[in-house]
Design a protein around this motif. Structure first.
Motif, PDB file in Angstrom:
ATOM      1  N   GLY A  94       0.683  -1.224  -0.031  1.00  0.00           N
ATOM      2  CA  GLY A  94      -0.014   0.065  -0.021  1.00  0.00           C
ATOM      3  C   GLY A  94       0.828   1.396  -0.016  1.00  0.00           C
ATOM      4  O   GLY A  94       0.226   2.428   0.157  1.00  0.00           O
ATOM      5  N   GLU A  95       2.139   1.102  -0.161  1.00  0.00           N
ATOM      6  CA  GLU A  95       2.942   2.477  -0.161  1.00  0.00           C
ATOM      7  C   GLU A  95       3.007   3.142  -1.445  1.00  0.00           C
ATOM      8  O   GLU A  95       3.316   4.323  -1.585  1.00  0.00           O
ATOM      9  CB  GLU A  95       4.267   1.903   0.048  1.00  0.00           C
ATOM     10  CG  GLU A  95       4.682   1.248   1.313  1.00  0.00           C
ATOM     11  CD  GLU A  95       4.633   2.208   2.509  1.00  0.00           C
ATOM     12  OE1 GLU A  95       4.998   3.299   2.428  1.00  0.00           O
ATOM     13  OE2 GLU A  95       4.062   1.804   3.499  1.00  0.00           O
ATOM     14  N   MET A  96       2.408   2.340  -2.543  1.00  0.00           N
ATOM     15  CA  MET A  96       2.534   2.819  -4.033  1.00  0.00           C
ATOM     16  C   MET A  96       1.205   2.463  -4.688  1.00  0.00           C
ATOM     17  O   MET A  96       0.715   1.135  -4.352  1.00  0.00           O
ATOM     18  CB  MET A  96       3.694   2.748  -4.680  1.00  0.00           C
ATOM     19  CG  MET A  96       5.204   3.103  -4.372  1.00  0.00           C
ATOM     20  SD  MET A  96       6.259   2.611  -5.478  1.00  0.00           S
ATOM     21  CE  MET A  96       5.785   3.526  -7.081  1.00  0.00           C
ATOM     22  N   ARG A  97       0.882   3.340  -5.692  1.00  0.00           N
ATOM     23  CA  ARG A  97      -0.556   2.728  -6.435  1.00  0.00           C
ATOM     24  C   ARG A  97       0.123   2.743  -8.135  1.00  0.00           C
ATOM     25  O   ARG A  97       0.954   3.775  -8.136  1.00  0.00           O
ATOM     26  CB  ARG A  97      -1.613   3.850  -6.229  1.00  0.00           C
ATOM     27  CG  ARG A  97      -2.304   3.336  -4.872  1.00  0.00           C
ATOM     28  CD  ARG A  97      -3.533   4.083  -4.606  1.00  0.00           C
ATOM     29  NE  ARG A  97      -4.151   3.733  -3.577  1.00  0.00           N
ATOM     30  CZ  ARG A  97      -5.430   3.017  -3.387  1.00  0.00           C
ATOM     31  NH1 ARG A  97      -5.824   2.556  -4.370  1.00  0.00           N
ATOM     32  NH2 ARG A  97      -5.845   2.739  -2.208  1.00  0.00           N
ATOM     33  N   GLU A 122      -9.687  -0.248 -12.043  1.00  0.00           N
ATOM     34  CA  GLU A 122     -10.581  -1.280 -12.494  1.00  0.00           C
ATOM     35  C   GLU A 122     -10.180  -2.436 -12.566  1.00  0.00           C
ATOM     36  O   GLU A 122     -11.034  -3.325 -12.040  1.00  0.00           O
ATOM     37  CB  GLU A 122     -10.882  -0.559 -14.006  1.00  0.00           C
ATOM     38  CG  GLU A 122     -11.927  -1.459 -14.699  1.00  0.00           C
ATOM     39  CD  GLU A 122     -12.322  -1.090 -16.214  1.00  0.00           C
ATOM     40  OE1 GLU A 122     -12.868  -2.028 -16.767  1.00  0.00           O
ATOM     41  OE2 GLU A 122     -11.711  -0.168 -16.440  1.00  0.00           O
ATOM     42  N   GLU A 123      -9.165  -2.892 -12.813  1.00  0.00           N
ATOM     43  CA  GLU A 123      -8.660  -4.188 -12.722  1.00  0.00           C
ATOM     44  C   GLU A 123      -8.630  -4.785 -11.170  1.00  0.00           C
ATOM     45  O   GLU A 123      -9.050  -5.902 -10.999  1.00  0.00           O
ATOM     46  CB  GLU A 123      -7.060  -4.204 -13.386  1.00  0.00           C
ATOM     47  CG  GLU A 123      -7.173  -4.309 -14.665  1.00  0.00           C
ATOM     48  CD  GLU A 123      -6.983  -2.808 -15.201  1.00  0.00           C
ATOM     49  OE1 GLU A 123      -7.216  -1.924 -14.514  1.00  0.00           O
ATOM     50  OE2 GLU A 123      -6.565  -2.710 -16.555  1.00  0.00           O
ATOM     51  N   GLN A 124      -8.229  -3.930 -10.430  1.00  0.00           N
ATOM     52  CA  GLN A 124      -8.176  -4.274  -9.050  1.00  0.00           C
ATOM     53  C   GLN A 124      -9.577  -4.514  -8.509  1.00  0.00           C
ATOM     54  O   GLN A 124      -9.955  -5.517  -7.735  1.00  0.00           O
ATOM     55  CB  GLN A 124      -7.670  -3.145  -8.153  1.00  0.00           C
ATOM     56  CG  GLN A 124      -7.611  -3.604  -6.521  1.00  0.00           C
ATOM     57  CD  GLN A 124      -6.608  -4.544  -6.196  1.00  0.00           C
ATOM     58  OE1 GLN A 124      -5.512  -4.812  -6.989  1.00  0.00           O
ATOM     59  NE2 GLN A 124      -6.913  -5.136  -5.149  1.00  0.00           N
ATOM     60  N   SER A 125     -10.499  -3.729  -8.945  1.00  0.00           N
ATOM     61  CA  SER A 125     -12.024  -4.014  -8.515  1.00  0.00           C
ATOM     62  C   SER A 125     -12.302  -5.200  -9.056  1.00  0.00           C
ATOM     63  O   SER A 125     -13.688  -5.774  -8.653  1.00  0.00           O
ATOM     64  CB  SER A 125     -12.735  -2.970  -8.863  1.00  0.00           C
ATOM     65  OG  SER A 125     -13.005  -3.040 -10.505  1.00  0.00           O
ATOM     66  N   LEU A 126     -11.968  -5.721 -10.094  1.00  0.00           N
ATOM     67  CA  LEU A 126     -12.530  -7.200 -10.631  1.00  0.00           C
ATOM     68  C   LEU A 126     -12.091  -8.428  -9.873  1.00  0.00           C
ATOM     69  O   LEU A 126     -12.778  -9.495 -10.026  1.00  0.00           O
ATOM     70  CB  LEU A 126     -11.751  -7.327 -11.980  1.00  0.00           C
ATOM     71  CG  LEU A 126     -12.278  -6.252 -13.120  1.00  0.00           C
ATOM     72  CD1 LEU A 126     -11.479  -6.567 -14.557  1.00  0.00           C
ATOM     73  CD2 LEU A 126     -13.609  -6.207 -13.605  1.00  0.00           C
ATOM     74  N   TYR A 185     -12.008 -10.382  -3.063  1.00  0.00           N
ATOM     75  CA  TYR A 185     -10.579 -10.753  -2.836  1.00  0.00           C
ATOM     76  C   TYR A 185      -9.697  -9.475  -3.232  1.00  0.00           C
ATOM     77  O   TYR A 185      -8.494  -9.655  -2.909  1.00  0.00           O
ATOM     78  CB  TYR A 185     -10.167 -11.965  -3.875  1.00  0.00           C
ATOM     79  CG  TYR A 185     -10.850 -13.170  -3.807  1.00  0.00           C
ATOM     80  CD1 TYR A 185     -10.660 -13.738  -2.689  1.00  0.00           C
ATOM     81  CD2 TYR A 185     -11.508 -13.515  -4.640  1.00  0.00           C
ATOM     82  CE1 TYR A 185     -11.230 -15.214  -2.474  1.00  0.00           C
ATOM     83  CE2 TYR A 185     -12.479 -14.669  -4.562  1.00  0.00           C
ATOM     84  CZ  TYR A 185     -12.279 -15.597  -3.382  1.00  0.00           C
ATOM     85  OH  TYR A 185     -12.912 -16.668  -3.306  1.00  0.00           O
ATOM     86  N   ALA A 186     -10.141  -8.256  -3.285  1.00  0.00           N
ATOM     87  CA  ALA A 186      -9.459  -7.386  -3.576  1.00  0.00           C
ATOM     88  C   ALA A 186      -8.753  -6.488  -2.470  1.00  0.00           C
ATOM     89  O   ALA A 186      -7.572  -5.993  -2.497  1.00  0.00           O
ATOM     90  CB  ALA A 186     -10.479  -6.178  -4.117  1.00  0.00           C
ATOM     91  N   ASN A 187      -8.791  -7.096  -1.213  1.00  0.00           N
ATOM     92  CA  ASN A 187      -8.554  -6.735   0.137  1.00  0.00           C
ATOM     93  C   ASN A 187      -7.190  -7.902   0.390  1.00  0.00           C
ATOM     94  O   ASN A 187      -6.401  -7.689   1.312  1.00  0.00           O
ATOM     95  CB  ASN A 187      -9.342  -6.646   1.346  1.00  0.00           C
ATOM     96  CG  ASN A 187     -10.207  -5.483   1.268  1.00  0.00           C
ATOM     97  OD1 ASN A 187      -9.780  -4.464   0.515  1.00  0.00           O
ATOM     98  ND2 ASN A 187     -11.568  -5.797   1.699  1.00  0.00           N
ATOM     99  N   GLN A 188      -7.264  -8.794  -0.435  1.00  0.00           N
ATOM    100  CA  GLN A 188      -6.100  -9.766   0.012  1.00  0.00           C
ATOM    101  C   GLN A 188      -5.164  -9.793  -1.144  1.00  0.00           C
ATOM    102  O   GLN A 188      -4.159 -10.165  -0.902  1.00  0.00           O
ATOM    103  CB  GLN A 188      -6.808 -11.165  -0.160  1.00  0.00           C
ATOM    104  CG  GLN A 188      -7.001 -12.016   1.307  1.00  0.00           C
ATOM    105  CD  GLN A 188      -7.343 -13.442   0.936  1.00  0.00           C
ATOM    106  OE1 GLN A 188      -8.591 -13.406   0.355  1.00  0.00           O
ATOM    107  NE2 GLN A 188      -7.038 -14.323   1.396  1.00  0.00           N
ATOM    108  N   PHE A 189      -5.498  -9.443  -2.578  1.00  0.00           N
ATOM    109  CA  PHE A 189      -4.535  -9.517  -3.516  1.00  0.00           C
ATOM    110  C   PHE A 189      -4.362  -8.052  -4.028  1.00  0.00           C
ATOM    111  O   PHE A 189      -5.434  -7.443  -4.061  1.00  0.00           O
ATOM    112  CB  PHE A 189      -5.123 -10.814  -4.583  1.00  0.00           C
ATOM    113  CG  PHE A 189      -5.023 -11.912  -4.054  1.00  0.00           C
ATOM    114  CD1 PHE A 189      -4.045 -12.782  -3.889  1.00  0.00           C
ATOM    115  CD2 PHE A 189      -6.193 -12.521  -3.598  1.00  0.00           C
ATOM    116  CE1 PHE A 189      -3.852 -14.014  -3.221  1.00  0.00           C
ATOM    117  CE2 PHE A 189      -6.222 -13.856  -2.883  1.00  0.00           C
ATOM    118  CZ  PHE A 189      -5.100 -14.397  -2.907  1.00  0.00           C
TER     119      PHE A 189
END
Length: 85
Positions: A37-40, A46-50, A54-58
């Motif tokens: 979580g130091e960088m985005r 959009e890809e993360q939301s897919l 599991y978005a909070n795990q990966f």
């Protein structure tokens, strides 16, 4: 395993207390920083939301555009650089 861990700790890649990858500036590990979580990465929301539940795990990461263009290249300058694998 303990010898490998000790070597990674000495190199600054793994934290000696938590045994997790370090996320500082030195040594710089882009993927550890993104996962921590130091960088985005721009344009990856959009890809993360897919990932849904599991978005909070990966974390979904992308390669540099110029590396993607050469992912299958057998040219010496791209070997070991272009692919994320």
């Amino acid at each position: 395993v303990s010898a490998l861990r000790a070597e990674l700790v000495e190199a600054g890649l793994v934290d000696s207390c938590s045994s997790l990858l370090t996320t500082g500036e030195r040594p710089f590990n882009l993927f550890a920083r993104i996962a921590g979580g130091e960088m985005r990465q721009p344009g990856m929301a959009e890809e993360q939301s897919l990932l849904g539940k599991y978005a909070n795990q990966f974390v979904v990461c992308c390669n540099r555009p110029e590396n993607d263009e050469h992912w299958a290249s057998e040219e010496a300058e791209w070997l070991g650089r272009a692919s994320m694998a």
